[in-house]
Design a protein around this motif. Structure first.
Motif, PDB file in Angstrom:
ATOM      1  N   UNK A 274       0.735  -1.074  -0.090  1.00  0.00           N
ATOM      2  CA  UNK A 274       0.106  -0.083  -0.233  1.00  0.00           C
ATOM      3  C   UNK A 274       0.816   1.096   0.118  1.00  0.00           C
ATOM      4  N   UNK A 275       0.366   2.237  -0.141  1.00  0.00           N
ATOM      5  CA  UNK A 275       1.154   3.652  -0.345  1.00  0.00           C
ATOM      6  C   UNK A 275       1.775   3.889   1.143  1.00  0.00           C
ATOM      7  N   UNK A 276       0.948   3.725   2.292  1.00  0.00           N
ATOM      8  CA  UNK A 276       1.309   3.740   3.459  1.00  0.00           C
ATOM      9  C   UNK A 276       2.648   2.613   3.892  1.00  0.00           C
ATOM     10  N   UNK A 277       2.553   1.631   3.095  1.00  0.00           N
ATOM     11  CA  UNK A 277       3.815   0.436   3.303  1.00  0.00           C
ATOM     12  C   UNK A 277       4.975   1.118   2.644  1.00  0.00           C
TER      13      UNK A 277
ATOM     14  N   UNK B 270       2.637   2.244  -8.289  1.00  0.00           N
ATOM     15  CA  UNK B 270       2.472   2.153 -10.057  1.00  0.00           C
ATOM     16  C   UNK B 270       0.868   1.830 -10.148  1.00  0.00           C
ATOM     17  N   UNK B 271       0.487   2.148 -11.368  1.00  0.00           N
ATOM     18  CA  UNK B 271      -0.748   1.794 -12.074  1.00  0.00           C
ATOM     19  C   UNK B 271      -0.849   0.331 -11.985  1.00  0.00           C
ATOM     20  N   UNK B 272      -1.499  -0.503 -11.594  1.00  0.00           N
ATOM     21  CA  UNK B 272      -1.798  -1.917 -11.736  1.00  0.00           C
ATOM     22  C   UNK B 272      -3.011  -2.399 -12.514  1.00  0.00           C
TER      23      UNK B 272
ATOM     24  N   UNK C 137      -4.494   8.965  -6.522  1.00  0.00           N
ATOM     25  CA  UNK C 137      -5.072   8.973  -5.390  1.00  0.00           C
ATOM     26  C   UNK C 137      -6.757   8.513  -5.500  1.00  0.00           C
ATOM     27  N   UNK C 138      -7.026   7.218  -4.774  1.00  0.00           N
ATOM     28  CA  UNK C 138      -8.398   6.763  -4.777  1.00  0.00           C
ATOM     29  C   UNK C 138      -9.355   7.905  -4.280  1.00  0.00           C
ATOM     30  N   UNK C 139      -8.927   8.741  -3.436  1.00  0.00           N
ATOM     31  CA  UNK C 139      -9.794   9.830  -2.750  1.00  0.00           C
ATOM     32  C   UNK C 139      -9.965  11.309  -3.768  1.00  0.00           C
ATOM     33  N   UNK C 140      -9.133  11.367  -4.670  1.00  0.00           N
ATOM     34  CA  UNK C 140      -8.927  12.492  -5.438  1.00  0.00           C
ATOM     35  C   UNK C 140      -7.944  12.167  -6.657  1.00  0.00           C
ATOM     36  N   UNK C 141      -8.868  11.973  -7.842  1.00  0.00           N
ATOM     37  CA  UNK C 141      -8.212  11.442  -9.157  1.00  0.00           C
ATOM     38  C   UNK C 141      -7.330  12.203  -9.765  1.00  0.00           C
ATOM     39  N   UNK C 142      -7.455  13.466  -9.170  1.00  0.00           N
ATOM     40  CA  UNK C 142      -6.483  14.461  -9.743  1.00  0.00           C
ATOM     41  C   UNK C 142      -5.012  14.596  -9.180  1.00  0.00           C
ATOM     42  N   UNK C 143      -4.808  13.832  -8.053  1.00  0.00           N
ATOM     43  CA  UNK C 143      -3.595  13.711  -7.633  1.00  0.00           C
ATOM     44  C   UNK C 143      -3.135  12.070  -7.642  1.00  0.00           C
TER      45      UNK C 143
END
Length: 673
Positions: free
Chosen positions: A456-459, A603-605, A577-583
């Motif tokens: 995950x991003x936090x990982x 990375x995009x999966x 970012x799943x909460x803001x697609x512009x980021x």
């Protein structure tokens, strides 16, 4: 150039107006923008074909070596006004302005620093040379003169009174004075017959030799060993005082006297002062010397890189002599370009090899960190046909008739290994054709990159924190003495244990400060940190460039994880970012004093999402088929990062530039030696 005719015209202008030789003109003519800039600079100062050659040489040096274009005109004006009338003064002026962060040049300070108005007459030169020679031992002086006159010339140029003297005047004074000082003394009594004179001379020589002890020398360095194994100099402190030892090293510092010599010898492992009790062959600095001697404890011998011990020489051999020209190749006044031209000589000093040793420990610590966590090291190709960071910074090469590039990053290839090998990493060169000569940029740099199979991003953020903290602590524990020498201001307790990370201010601690890009924009604007490109407060979507980025981190005073950059600022493959697609789920690790050290992201999966990214960026998906297949055949959330090894060293060692963190740096305008 756009055509052969234009290039030929440029060569002609560079030779006639600038005064370059044929090779220099042809080499520069391939760079159209630089040719235009140089000719404009000369035209601005009304320097043309009929101008004095020394003005052309000096102005070309100014244009080439002055880092900030805004500093060129003040130095050029000093040249044309006759204030800087020698290359020594011009080099001093260039060094002065390059050390300044301000755009305006303090003319009075530059005048004082560069000897403006200082004239040293031939008589004054001769007096200063005579005074310097008077302090020399006559036997040593004779040997220096007969071995290599340039060694004495270099020695005189370091005399304060001769700093702004004409080199040819100094040379002439030496030629006049030295022969008088070293010739045999003639008595006032009547000269004896030739045979009697010869006998008298031989008797005098024998008496002199009888009075002066000679340190034993052998022509064969293998005989000097007397059966002893060669001991690395760095391991000498582990031996007991009085032990007989055999070493081979290079003369780092040399001080010959008529009856004894003191030579600091070095090899790759360390330094030791060697005491020659008796007259020696007066070899030069950088001679390779073999010594058998007795180890003695001597507190006065201790220096920044040397233990409090001496080796008293029992016998020695000069394995490979050094030319006396070594004394004049580089000096304290040498320009930055001169130092990089002579990088192979600079690497024989104290600072450059110490940096390389810390670099070795840093790379070793990274590998051990990954090995201990069961990452696999792989070696992706550096010749590629795809871009990663943007086409404008690609170096293109002709590859068997096809167009190829030097890789900007190994990331895409690393990703292909995660499905079969798990977490992987590589430490390889990457290449960026950025037309920049800043202290943070190289055309070839060492890229430490890692990719995680599932995270995950936090990982990802936690991995980065743990890696940087662990690796830095390891390097301090192993090379703390070198780090302390190169960056003493970071020591909390200079008298403490130099290998204890607790004694260093910069040792990073978890957790790092998290700072979203949007909050970084607000922080800069709230603290008066302006966009250097516009001179105005930052707006959302603008890049926080080098200078404001470092100013921001300096105010924060700690390691920063800057995250969630706008998608339009980042590479096509970064996960939104799943909460803001512009980021994007992206991160830059920023270090105090240097700025960005690490860039990473998820990375995009998803296959469809990646195909849309190709389309949006105008990229041909067919050339990335092998990368796209990672999403077609079992994509999973994953991420990784790239770390610039040279930038991390700049932060650790307080270096002036990333160029100083390389063995032989490569950047715009330099691909030698």
């Amino acid at each position: 150039m756009e055509s052969e005719q234009e290039r030929a015209a440029a060569v002609a202008q560079l030779k006639s107006i600038v005064g370059l030789d044929d090779k220099g003109a042809k080499d520069l003519s391939t760079k159209q923008e630089r040719v235009a800039d140089l000719l404009a600079f000369f035209a601005q100062h009304n320097v043309g074909e009929s101008s004095p050659r020394d003005h052309k040489v000096m102005l070309f040096s100014v244009w080439t070596k002055v880092k900030k274009p805004v500093h060129r005109d003040p130095v050029a004006s000093f040249v044309l006004e006759g204030k800087l009338d020698s290359t020594q003064k011009v080099d001093a002026a260039i060094k002065f302005v390059n050390a300044s962060d301000a755009d305006e040049v303090d003319a009075a300070a530059m005048s004082a620093e560069c000897g403006v108005g200082v004239e040293v007459s031939e008589a004054e030169v001769e007096n200063a040379v005579a005074a310097a020679l008077a302090a020399e031992d006559k036997g040593t002086l004779k040997t220096k003169w007969e071995k290599n006159e340039n060694m004495l010339l270099g020695q005189m140029r370091r005399v304060a009174a001769l700093r702004w003297a004409d080199v040819e005047h100094v040379r002439a004074a030496l030629k006049k004075l030295v022969p008088e000082l070293i010739k045999n003394v003639v008595t006032e009594t009547a000269a004896p017959a030739a045979s009697e004179a010869k006998e008298a001379a031989e008797a005098a020589e024998a008496a002199a030799k009888k009075d002066v002890k000679v340190c034993p020398q052998n022509a064969d360095f293998r005989v000097v060993a007397q059966g002893l194994p060669r001991s690395p100099i760095g391991e000498l402190p582990s031996h007991k005082e009085g032990t007989s030892l055999y070493i081979i090293g290079w003369a780092h510092r040399v001080r010959h006297q008529s009856r004894m010599s003191f030579v600091v010898l070095r090899d790759g492992s360390g330094f030791i002062q060697c005491v020659f009790d008796g007259a020696t062959e007066p070899f030069h600095r950088e001679s390779c010397v073999a010594i058998r001697g007795t180890l003695k404890y001597e507190p006065k011998a201790k220096s920044e890189l040397q233990p409090p011990m001496e080796l008293h020489v029992d016998e020695y051999a000069v394995v490979g002599p050094s030319d006396g020209a070594i004394e004049t190749i580089i000096t304290a006044e040498s320009s930055v370009d001169k130092l990089y031209d002579q990088r192979h000589i600079v690497l024989r000093g104290s600072v450059a090899p110490s940096v390389m040793k810390v670099r070795h420990e840093l790379l070793r610590a990274f590998r051990e960190y990954f090995w201990s966590r069961k990452y696999y090291e792989v070696t992706p190709p550096t010749l590629v046909q795809t871009q990663v960071e943007g086409g404008s910074t690609l170096f293109d090469v002709l590859y068997y008739g096809e167009k190829a590039f030097l890789t900007q990053s190994s990331q895409l290839y690393l990703e292909t290994a995660t499905a079969s090998m798990g977490n992987v990493y590589c430490i390889l060169p990457s290449y960026r054709a950025e037309k920049s000569k800043t202290k943070r940029h190289l055309s070839e740099f060492t890229h430490m990159e890692a990719e995680y199979d599932v995270c995950t991003f936090e990982d990802l953020l936690n991995h980065l924190e743990d890696m940087i903290c662990t690796v830095v602590r390891t390097v301090v524990e192993r090379a703390g003495d070198l780090i302390a020498m190169l960056n003493p201001e970071q020591l909390i307790n200079p008298a403490g244990n130099l290998h204890d990370p607790a004694n260093y201010k910069f040792t990073p601690h978890r957790p790092f400060r998290r700072l979203r890009y949007s909050d970084a924009i607000k922080f800069c604007n709230a603290n008066g940190i302006l966009n250097t490109e516009t001179g105005k407060p930052f707006e959302f979507g603008e890049d926080i460039t080098d200078q404001p980025e470092r100013a921001m981190v300096a105010k924060l005073g700690e390691f920063v994880l800057m995250t969630h950059f706008p998608a339009q600022m980042k590479s096509f493959y970064m996960q939104r970012d799943p909460e803001d697609n512009t980021l994007t789920e992206s991160v830059d690790v920023l270090g105090p004093g240097i700025g960005e050290i690490v860039g990473g992201s998820m990375r995009m999966h998803n296959y469809e999402e990646l195909m849309e990214a190709y389309k949006r960026e105008g990229l041909d998906p067919s050339t990335y088929y092998w990368y796209t297949d990672q999403r077609r055949f079992g994509g999973a959330p994953h991420g990784g990062f790239g770390l610039g090894v040279e930038r991390l060293l700049v932060w650790m060692l307080n270096l002036d530039s990333v160029k100083d963190a390389c063995l032989f740096p490569r950047y715009m305008g330099r691909c030698k030696p």
